[in-house]
Design a protein around this motif. Structure first.
Motif, short mmCIF file in Angstrom:
data_model
loop_
_atom_site.label_atom_id
_atom_site.label_comp_id
_atom_site.label_asym_id
_atom_site.label_seq_id
_atom_site.Cartn_x
_atom_site.Cartn_y
_atom_site.Cartn_z
N GLY A 172 1.75 -7.29 -2.37
CA GLY A 172 1.87 -7.61 -0.95
C GLY A 172 2.24 -9.04 -0.65
N LYS A 173 2.79 -9.74 -1.63
CA LYS A 173 3.20 -11.13 -1.39
C LYS A 173 4.61 -11.22 -0.81
CE LYS A 173 0.21 -13.00 -4.94
NZ LYS A 173 0.13 -13.62 -6.25
N HIS A 174 5.47 -10.24 -1.19
CA HIS A 174 6.87 -10.29 -0.77
C HIS A 174 7.37 -8.89 -0.44
CE1 HIS A 174 6.94 -14.35 -2.40
NE2 HIS A 174 6.46 -13.87 -3.53
N LEU A 175 8.46 -8.84 0.31
CA LEU A 175 9.17 -7.59 0.55
C LEU A 175 10.46 -7.61 -0.25
CD1 LEU A 175 8.83 -7.19 4.42
CD2 LEU A 175 7.73 -5.80 2.66
N PRO A 176 10.89 -6.47 -0.76
CA PRO A 176 12.16 -6.43 -1.48
C PRO A 176 13.35 -6.54 -0.53
CG PRO A 176 11.20 -4.24 -1.40
CD PRO A 176 10.20 -5.18 -0.80
N LYS A 177 14.49 -6.95 -1.06
CA LYS A 177 15.73 -6.93 -0.30
C LYS A 177 16.07 -5.47 0.00
CE LYS A 177 17.63 -11.11 -2.35
NZ LYS A 177 18.71 -11.67 -3.16
N GLN A 178 16.96 -5.25 0.98
CA GLN A 178 17.28 -3.88 1.40
C GLN A 178 17.84 -3.02 0.27
OE1 GLN A 178 16.55 -2.05 4.17
NE2 GLN A 178 15.24 -3.84 4.45
N LYS A 184 0.84 -1.21 0.00
CA LYS A 184 0.00 0.00 0.00
C LYS A 184 0.86 1.25 0.00
CE LYS A 184 -3.93 -2.13 2.29
NZ LYS A 184 -4.71 -2.25 3.51
N ARG A 185 1.93 1.26 0.81
CA ARG A 185 2.83 2.42 0.84
C ARG A 185 3.54 2.61 -0.50
NH1 ARG A 185 3.75 0.30 5.96
NH2 ARG A 185 5.66 -0.74 5.27
N LEU A 186 3.99 1.51 -1.09
CA LEU A 186 4.69 1.59 -2.37
C LEU A 186 3.76 2.11 -3.46
CD1 LEU A 186 7.13 1.14 -4.20
CD2 LEU A 186 6.46 -1.28 -4.38
N LEU A 187 2.56 1.58 -3.52
CA LEU A 187 1.58 2.03 -4.53
C LEU A 187 1.24 3.50 -4.34
CD1 LEU A 187 -0.72 -1.11 -4.63
CD2 LEU A 187 0.74 -0.28 -6.50
N ALA A 244 12.92 3.56 -2.77
CA ALA A 244 12.76 4.81 -2.04
C ALA A 244 13.35 5.97 -2.84
CB ALA A 244 13.42 4.71 -0.66
N HIS A 245 14.48 5.74 -3.46
CA HIS A 245 15.12 6.78 -4.28
C HIS A 245 14.23 7.12 -5.48
CE1 HIS A 245 18.53 9.12 -5.65
NE2 HIS A 245 18.29 8.65 -6.86
N ILE A 246 13.66 6.11 -6.10
CA ILE A 246 12.80 6.31 -7.27
C ILE A 246 11.58 7.15 -6.93
CG2 ILE A 246 11.25 5.10 -8.88
CD1 ILE A 246 13.38 2.78 -8.82
N VAL A 247 10.94 6.86 -5.80
CA VAL A 247 9.71 7.57 -5.44
C VAL A 247 9.95 8.81 -4.61
CG1 VAL A 247 8.26 5.51 -5.64
CG2 VAL A 247 9.23 6.12 -3.42
N GLY A 248 11.21 9.01 -4.17
CA GLY A 248 11.56 10.24 -3.45
C GLY A 248 11.09 10.31 -2.01
N VAL A 249 11.13 9.17 -1.32
CA VAL A 249 10.80 9.16 0.11
C VAL A 249 11.95 8.50 0.86
CG1 VAL A 249 8.31 9.05 -0.30
CG2 VAL A 249 9.56 6.95 0.07
N PRO A 250 12.10 8.78 2.15
CA PRO A 250 13.14 8.11 2.92
C PRO A 250 12.89 6.59 2.95
CG PRO A 250 12.27 10.00 4.14
CD PRO A 250 11.38 9.79 2.95
N PRO A 251 13.95 5.79 2.85
CA PRO A 251 13.77 4.33 2.82
C PRO A 251 13.00 3.78 4.01
CG PRO A 251 16.01 4.90 2.23
CD PRO A 251 15.34 6.17 2.67
N GLU A 260 10.74 5.21 5.73
CA GLU A 260 9.32 5.57 5.60
C GLU A 260 8.62 4.64 4.62
OE1 GLU A 260 7.07 9.44 3.95
OE2 GLU A 260 8.45 9.83 5.60
N LEU A 261 9.30 4.31 3.52
CA LEU A 261 8.71 3.37 2.57
C LEU A 261 8.56 1.99 3.19
CD1 LEU A 261 7.69 2.87 -0.32
CD2 LEU A 261 10.04 2.35 -0.97
#
Length: 133
Positions: free
Chosen positions: A51-57, A10-13, A64-71, A73-74
């Motif tokens: 929402g099936k998986h989380l990305p690696k760090q 939801k945050r990523l979208l 976070a860089h692509i969407v312009g938010v602190p990591p 926070e994402l």
């Protein structure tokens, strides 16, 4: 679906929408490695978006860089408490995702090509004279 993965999706979208970037697995598959992440498949990106998986760090940092938010926070959302927070001075609010990505691509060009792009922008920004009637 696990709660943490679902909340991240939801945050990523929302962050993609706010940045004006299409929530496309194919697009993010191309962008993530360009912004410091590891190469991924569109299926992996689809898992993040659903929402099936989380990305690696490394990929979290790239997203976070692509969407312009602190990591953080994402990954975790915004904190409910008020505290000392560093201002996000990277880009003004009116600079949307695709424009920000274009600026960053411009800055990655060698100086000769940046000069050429600046000259092109100057020519494109010059008003076209009106023809006499």
């Amino acid at each position: 679906m696990k709660t943490e993965q679902s909340a991240f999706a939801k945050r990523l979208l929302a962050a993609l929408g706010a940045a004006g970037i299409e929530a496309s697995p194919a697009l993010l598959e191309k962008l993530v490695p360009k912004y410091g992440g590891e190469a991924v498949t569109s299926q992996a990106v689809s898992g993040w978006l659903t929402g099936k998986h989380l990305p690696k760090q490394a990929n979290m940092q790239a997203l976070a860089h692509i969407v312009g938010v602190p990591p953080h926070e994402l990954q975790f959302g915004t904190s409910a408490h008020k505290g000392v927070r560093e201002a996000n001075l990277a880009w003004p609010d009116h600079v949307r995702g695709h424009d920000r990505l274009a600026f960053e691509a411009f800055l990655a060009l060698p100086e000769g090509r940046r000069k050429l792009v600046r000259e092109l922008i100057a020519v494109l920004g010059t008003p076209i004279p009106k023809r006499p009637a």
